[in-house]
Scaffold this motif. Structure first.
Motif, short mmCIF file in Angstrom:
data_model
loop_
_atom_site.label_atom_id
_atom_site.label_comp_id
_atom_site.label_asym_id
_atom_site.label_seq_id
_atom_site.Cartn_x
_atom_site.Cartn_y
_atom_site.Cartn_z
N VAL A 77 0.84 -1.20 0.00
CA VAL A 77 0.00 0.00 0.00
C VAL A 77 0.87 1.25 0.00
O VAL A 77 0.59 2.22 -0.72
N ALA A 124 -5.61 -0.26 -7.73
CA ALA A 124 -5.44 0.61 -6.57
C ALA A 124 -6.44 1.75 -6.50
O ALA A 124 -6.68 2.30 -5.42
N LEU A 179 -6.24 5.02 -4.25
CA LEU A 179 -4.92 5.05 -3.61
C LEU A 179 -3.91 5.80 -4.47
O LEU A 179 -2.83 6.15 -3.99
N THR A 183 -7.88 6.41 2.15
CA THR A 183 -8.86 5.39 1.82
C THR A 183 -8.61 4.17 2.70
O THR A 183 -7.71 4.17 3.55
N VAL A 230 -8.16 -0.07 2.08
CA VAL A 230 -7.97 -1.06 1.03
C VAL A 230 -8.11 -2.46 1.61
O VAL A 230 -7.41 -2.82 2.57
N VAL A 288 -7.06 -5.81 1.26
CA VAL A 288 -5.97 -6.54 0.61
C VAL A 288 -6.20 -8.03 0.78
O VAL A 288 -6.29 -8.53 1.90
N LEU A 330 -6.54 -6.24 -4.73
CA LEU A 330 -6.80 -5.06 -3.93
C LEU A 330 -8.23 -4.59 -4.18
O LEU A 330 -8.67 -4.53 -5.34
N HIS A 331 -8.94 -4.26 -3.10
CA HIS A 331 -10.31 -3.74 -3.23
C HIS A 331 -10.42 -2.46 -2.41
O HIS A 331 -10.74 -2.50 -1.22
N PRO A 332 -10.14 -1.29 -3.03
CA PRO A 332 -10.22 -0.03 -2.28
C PRO A 332 -11.67 0.34 -1.95
O PRO A 332 -12.62 -0.07 -2.63
N GLY A 373 -14.82 -0.55 1.98
CA GLY A 373 -13.50 -1.10 2.23
C GLY A 373 -13.53 -2.43 2.97
O GLY A 373 -12.49 -3.00 3.27
#
Length: 253
Positions: A4, A35, A38, A84, A86, A88, A102-104, A168
């Motif tokens: 990150v 990302a 991010l 934000t 994230v 992970v 990755l899911h922000p 998130g």
């Protein structure tokens, strides 16, 4: 957390080198494409990880919610504060776990007319510490009043470090097909109580248990944490590996 930081922080003129930074960690450079928020536009950026909390952990897979604050210097020299959360995703590998996705967070636009409870939570200052994605969730109007009123009630006796509210967080309870209460705006996680991290062995057990019982009294039907408490309604309290680092409070409405 290294991943990150490699994506969300960069020195002047090196925003475009994120793939190289990720590759240097031995991870797939293509993760940069996932990302989203991010990687805002800007000449340079610094990033602070507020907390890394379990979103779920099983024998071979895991979700870690990396909660971030970020400051970006725009091309015109102005500094913009943001951040934000994230989600992970990891899978077990050797010599270390491997990041797979990755899911922000995607909190949504601010509501034109936030409710009274939302306004009070946002104005609560140090009594309710909201990281950027959680604050944006509250501003969006998508968090149920039951969650907000419970936070206000609990903040009368404790300083609450919130990690995740709605966005998130995994859409389903990790490892199951059951929808999580978080994306529906019906849950909140607290990682720090009165300045003490829930996961810290030095944090008094009675402090964590006190918050868990207070959450149940404030209307949470589903209170999770590092300790399995007695009492309450059937199934009201629970504990597992995922919740050893935070207190979860879920609400039915």
């Amino acid at each position: 957390m290294e991943l990150v930081r490699a994506i969300g922080a960069w020195p002047a003129g090196e925003r475009g080198a994120a793939r190289a930074r990720v590759g240097a960690l031995g991870l797939a450079p293509s993760l940069v494409d996932q990302a989203g928020p991010l990687r805002p536009a800007g000449a340079e950026a610094v990033l602070e990880v507020v907390v890394a909390q379990y979103g779920g952990i099983l024998a071979d897979t895991a979700s870690v919610l990396v909660v971030c604050r970020q400051w970006v210097r725009r091309d015109d020299g102005a500094v913009v504060a943001g951040g934000t959360t994230v989600d992970v995703r990891l899978r077990r590998a050797r010599p270390r776990w491997e990041v797979t996705a990755l899911h922000p967070a995607a909190p949504g636009a601010p509501s034109a007319a936030p409710g009274e409870a939302a306004r009070r939570v946002l104005a609560a200052g140090p009594a309710i510490e909201l990281p950027p994605a959680a604050a944006a969730d509250v501003r969006s109007g998508a968090v149920h009043t039951s969650v907000l009123e419970a936070l206000l009630e609990l903040a009368r006796k404790h300083r609450l470090g919130v990690s995740v509210v709605r966005s998130g967080h995994p859409l389903k309870v990790f490892g199951t097909d059951r929808p999580s209460d978080h994306p529906r705006g019906r849950a909140v996680d607290v990682w720090r109580i009165d300045g003490r991290a829930v996961v810290d062995p030095a944090t008094p057990r009675r402090l964590v248990e006190s918050l868990m019982r207070a959450a149940a009294a404030a209307g949470s039907y589903n209170v999770g944490g590092p300790y399995l408490l007695s009492g309450g309604t059937a199934g009201q309290f629970f504990s597992d590996d995922t919740h050893r680092d935070h207190v979860h409070m879920g609400f039915g409405t």
